[in-house]
Every structure is written in C-alpha cells, then in structure tokens.
Write an enzyme that holds these catalytic residues in place. Structure first.
Site, PDB file in Angstrom:
ATOM      1  N   ASP A  98      32.676  47.750  46.715  1.00  0.00           N
ATOM      2  CA  ASP A  98      32.817  46.456  47.381  1.00  0.00           C
ATOM      3  C   ASP A  98      34.214  46.177  47.908  1.00  0.00           C
ATOM      4  O   ASP A  98      34.582  45.025  48.113  1.00  0.00           O
ATOM      5  CB  ASP A  98      32.413  45.342  46.412  1.00  0.00           C
ATOM      6  CG  ASP A  98      33.185  45.409  45.091  1.00  0.00           C
ATOM      7  OD1 ASP A  98      34.250  46.059  45.044  1.00  0.00           O
ATOM      8  OD2 ASP A  98      32.714  44.812  44.108  1.00  0.00           O
ATOM      9  N   GLU A 120      27.096  52.825  44.339  1.00  0.00           N
ATOM     10  CA  GLU A 120      27.122  51.540  43.634  1.00  0.00           C
ATOM     11  C   GLU A 120      26.587  50.433  44.546  1.00  0.00           C
ATOM     12  O   GLU A 120      27.148  49.352  44.671  1.00  0.00           O
ATOM     13  CB  GLU A 120      28.525  51.198  43.120  1.00  0.00           C
ATOM     14  CG  GLU A 120      28.523  50.141  42.022  1.00  0.00           C
ATOM     15  CD  GLU A 120      29.910  49.809  41.514  1.00  0.00           C
ATOM     16  OE1 GLU A 120      30.282  50.321  40.437  1.00  0.00           O
ATOM     17  OE2 GLU A 120      30.629  49.043  42.189  1.00  0.00           O
ATOM     18  N   GLU A 134      34.789  40.525  47.634  1.00  0.00           N
ATOM     19  CA  GLU A 134      33.942  41.667  47.295  1.00  0.00           C
ATOM     20  C   GLU A 134      32.456  41.440  47.572  1.00  0.00           C
ATOM     21  O   GLU A 134      31.762  42.360  48.012  1.00  0.00           O
ATOM     22  CB  GLU A 134      34.142  42.033  45.813  1.00  0.00           C
ATOM     23  CG  GLU A 134      35.477  42.689  45.504  1.00  0.00           C
ATOM     24  CD  GLU A 134      36.611  41.702  45.296  1.00  0.00           C
ATOM     25  OE1 GLU A 134      37.750  42.146  45.036  1.00  0.00           O
ATOM     26  OE2 GLU A 134      36.363  40.469  45.379  1.00  0.00           O
ATOM     27  N   HIS A 224      43.042  40.460  37.531  1.00  0.00           N
ATOM     28  CA  HIS A 224      43.564  40.734  38.873  1.00  0.00           C
ATOM     29  C   HIS A 224      42.821  40.016  39.991  1.00  0.00           C
ATOM     30  O   HIS A 224      43.217  40.096  41.144  1.00  0.00           O
ATOM     31  CB  HIS A 224      43.499  42.235  39.156  1.00  0.00           C
ATOM     32  CG  HIS A 224      42.091  42.735  39.397  1.00  0.00           C
ATOM     33  ND1 HIS A 224      41.205  42.971  38.378  1.00  0.00           N
ATOM     34  CD2 HIS A 224      41.441  43.030  40.549  1.00  0.00           C
ATOM     35  CE1 HIS A 224      40.057  43.386  38.880  1.00  0.00           C
ATOM     36  NE2 HIS A 224      40.167  43.426  40.186  1.00  0.00           N
ATOM     37  N   ARG A 226      41.397  37.811  42.930  1.00  0.00           N
ATOM     38  CA  ARG A 226      42.006  36.849  43.854  1.00  0.00           C
ATOM     39  C   ARG A 226      41.543  35.424  43.575  1.00  0.00           C
ATOM     40  O   ARG A 226      42.319  34.479  43.685  1.00  0.00           O
ATOM     41  CB  ARG A 226      41.657  37.211  45.305  1.00  0.00           C
ATOM     42  CG  ARG A 226      42.414  38.397  45.867  1.00  0.00           C
ATOM     43  CD  ARG A 226      42.062  38.593  47.341  1.00  0.00           C
ATOM     44  NE  ARG A 226      42.802  39.687  47.937  1.00  0.00           N
ATOM     45  CZ  ARG A 226      42.394  40.946  47.944  1.00  0.00           C
ATOM     46  NH1 ARG A 226      41.241  41.257  47.356  1.00  0.00           N
ATOM     47  NH2 ARG A 226      43.114  41.894  48.509  1.00  0.00           N
ATOM     48  N   HIS A 257      48.760  43.668  35.986  1.00  0.00           N
ATOM     49  CA  HIS A 257      48.603  44.125  37.366  1.00  0.00           C
ATOM     50  C   HIS A 257      49.917  43.903  38.111  1.00  0.00           C
ATOM     51  O   HIS A 257      50.688  42.990  37.794  1.00  0.00           O
ATOM     52  CB  HIS A 257      47.466  43.350  38.034  1.00  0.00           C
ATOM     53  CG  HIS A 257      46.938  43.983  39.276  1.00  0.00           C
ATOM     54  ND1 HIS A 257      47.541  43.836  40.499  1.00  0.00           N
ATOM     55  CD2 HIS A 257      45.860  44.777  39.483  1.00  0.00           C
ATOM     56  CE1 HIS A 257      46.852  44.499  41.412  1.00  0.00           C
ATOM     57  NE2 HIS A 257      45.830  45.083  40.822  1.00  0.00           N
TER      58      HIS A 257
END
Length: 389
Positions: A98, A120, A134, A224, A226, A257
C-alpha cells in the site's frame, strides 16, 4: 525463454516482504529472469534490509530527497519508472502492499501496457483517510493489477466485492511470515550473529543482560503513522510515560522512527535527555534482524504498524494497535490483536490489562495466526509459472 519478472519496492517493510520471494525466484533461473528495482523511498532503512537478505538492485531510482512529500514521491517514481520499464521490458511488474511507491510503479507499468501483480492484495478499511494514504493506495493498485495475491480468504472476499475476476485472485498467505521464519532460522543457526546483535543493542543504550538474567517483562513499541502525527503522538508518549512509572519492573523499549514528526513529541513529553528513565529505552532505528530478535523476547507489542500485526502473532505476542481502524481484521477476529487507538486512557488500559490479567494474556498469545504458514512465496511463484499475463 524465462519470463522477466520485475519487482519494484522502496520502503523497508516492502523490502522485508518481497525479499523471500526474490530469493526463491532467483532459484528458478530456467523459468524466470528476476529484475530488482528499488525506488529508495526509505534509503538508509532499505539498504539495511537488502544487506540482511543479500539482495542487490538492478535499478535504483534514487528518489529520496530531504523534505519530500507525497507529491514528490509520486512524481519521481512515475517519471523515473518510465525509462526503466522501456529498457528492461519486463513481462510483469510485481508491487507490494500500500505504499506510494507501489501505486506509482503500478501506474507506470499500466501506461506501458505491462501487467501488474499485486502482492498483499485486498486489504481494506474502506475509509480512504484511515490509514492515510495507504488505504487509497492499495485500492488504486487493486484497480490496476492483473494478478492479485491475497494473504487471506477475507482479502479475497473484499476483492470479489469490488468485482475483481475470481480467476485473477490467489490466496497465498502473507510473505512476511516467510521472511519471519527465514530470520528465525538464520538467528538459530548463527550464534555469532546473535552476539553481534547484543553488542549493537548495547551500543544503542539497551542492556541486553536484562533479557537473559533478570527475566524482566518487555513492551516493545513502534510508531510512524502519518495520521498519528501531532496530538496522536503526544497521547501515545504520555501513555508510555505513565505506564513506565506504574510498572517499574517492566522494560519499555521504543526504537524511534527517523521522521521528525515522530521524534518531536517524544522530546516534548520526555525532555531532551532520554536516558534518565531506568526502565524506558529509546533506541535508534533497528535493522530487521535486531527488531525480530527483540520481538521474540517481548511480552507485548504496542504499535501503529500494519505488518507487525501479522509478524508478532507469528511469535505468539499480543499486539495492541494504536489506530482506530485496521485493514487486517482477521487478526482482531482471531484474538491476536486489539485496537486501542491513540487515546491515552485506552492505551494505558490495554497495556495494563495484558500485564495484570494472565488469562487475557494467554488467550491473545495462544491464538492462531491467520496470515499463513511461511509458504506464500512458493504459491506466488507457482501462479507466475502457470498463469498467462
């Protein structure tokens, strides 16, 4: 003549999940010419995974630039893939999951009438803003793809509901379980490598004797996403701060991260000196081997990651997901995963429940992992060998 199979990826999670497939494709030179193309979306972290699995890139788009955003990533991948595809002329392009790399690479292949295989495939939340970007990425890639390698039967159901031809959908399991089993075998066969991992972890500030001698419980943390930037990460960090004070006998380990949007709230909540907390360890990003090694010792995994929802249950570790939705409902339904969002109270309660309720912990840690048996790559290769595209 061998079919030309091009795999395009750019982030560390993608590299981890396609690595076992690349390694197996390379063992079938009579059937396939394997072409590896990296975009460099996560330059340093990507290189570490490539080194672990012994992979080299035939093409490197080298798109990484300081301060780039989604517009930049999309445009650079799309434009640079144009020349790569013209030169390599693959029979099919395989993309994973994604990421923006996957969607832009799939679109570039589509523009040149090259079939796309989506590894996937079929994961859905049906909310294009969660996770962002994603969810939309995988939906767009799904519309472009010719072959869909779905990790579970539920993923297949989602694709069928979108009118994808059933003959183009193949339930394979998830290649991340292949990668996880490869790493576990590697660690088991290489005691020297484990010693090196201990030295690396010690150099990053974690006393690995705590794993061996004290039998202390551990909560392993990653973050991590967004959509969690800003107040979400403040809530997460505040919960971790108070949990580590409530449970001084438990170690909390947080490999940070590199993104400044992740690190800034850590310093805002914990101060500039992150070494003053006796049972809280902030580490620099770990290579994949090191992270899997720690995950094997962890009692609980607290994360906003997608892939860890599949990996940790494979090791018998309960997962608390700091998101409001998940594209992996199979894990929730099987009992290996609970959603706690980024709400302070929910995070504190979720971790506390698992630390204090032995029956709950046993149920979550012993649930069956729904993401496969470690043979997904073999199934994908059989499809590539026998399908027309």
């Amino acid at each position: 003549m061998p079919r030309k199979i091009m795999l395009v990826f750019g982030t560390r999670p993608e590299a981890i999940k396609v690595a076992p497939l690349i390694l197996q494709l390379q063992q079938h030179k009579e059937d396939f010419e394997t072409i590896v193309c990296t975009t460099g979306q996560h330059r340093d972290m990507l290189r570490s995974v490539m080194d672990v699995f012994g992979l080299t890139a035939d093409y490197d788009l080298d798109i990484m630039q300081q301060g780039q955003d989604l517009y930049d990533v999309t445009c650079r991948v799309l434009m640079r893939m144009r020349e790569v595809l013209k030169e390599a002329q693959p029979d099919i392009v395989l993309v994973h999951g994604d990421t923006t790399t996957s969607t832009a690479a799939a679109l570039a292949a589509f523009y040149q009438h090259i079939p796309v295989g989506h590894i996937e495939a079929g994961l859905r939340t049906h909310d294009i803003y969660s996770p962002w970007p994603e969810e939309l990425n995988r939906q767009l890639t799904g519309r472009i793809a010719h072959l869909h390698f779905a990790p579970t039967a539920k993923s297949k159901e989602y694709l069928l509901a979108e009118n994808i031809d059933e003959t183009q959908i193949f339930v394979t399991g998830n290649t991340v379980i292949d990668a996880l089993q490869w790493v576990r075998r590697y660690l088991g066969d290489n005691p020297t490598f484990k010693q090196n991992l201990h030295r690396e972890l010690c150099s990053l500030g974690y006393d690995t004797q705590r794993l061996i001698d004290t039998g202390r419980r551990m909560v392993l943390i990653t973050g991590h996403r967004r959509e969690n930037f800003g107040d979400g990460f403040i809530q997460i960090c505040s919960a971790i701060r108070d949990l580590r004070a409530r449970y001084p006998e438990v170690d909390f380990i947080y490999p940070m991260h590199l993104n400044p949007n992740v690190r800034q709230p850590i310093h805002e909540v914990f101060g500039e000196d992150l070494s003053v907390y006796p049972n809280l360890f902030f580490l620099e990003p770990l290579e994949y081997m090191g992270f899997v090694y720690l995950m094997q010792y962890a009692d609980i995994v607290l994360t906003d990651s997608g892939g860890i929802q599949e990996e940790a249950p494979g090791l018998g570790k309960p997962v608390l997901v700091m998101r409001d939705t998940t594209e992996r409902p199979e894990a929730v339904e099987s009992g290996t995963v609970r959603l706690v969002g980024t709400d302070y109270d929910c995070i504190v309660k979720g971790v506390s429940d698992l630390l204090e309720d032995a029956e709950l912990y046993a149920r979550m840690s012993q649930a069956v992992n729904p993401y496969g048996d470690g043979h997904a790559s073999e199934r994908i290769i059989e499809v590539l060998r026998t399908s027309s595209y």
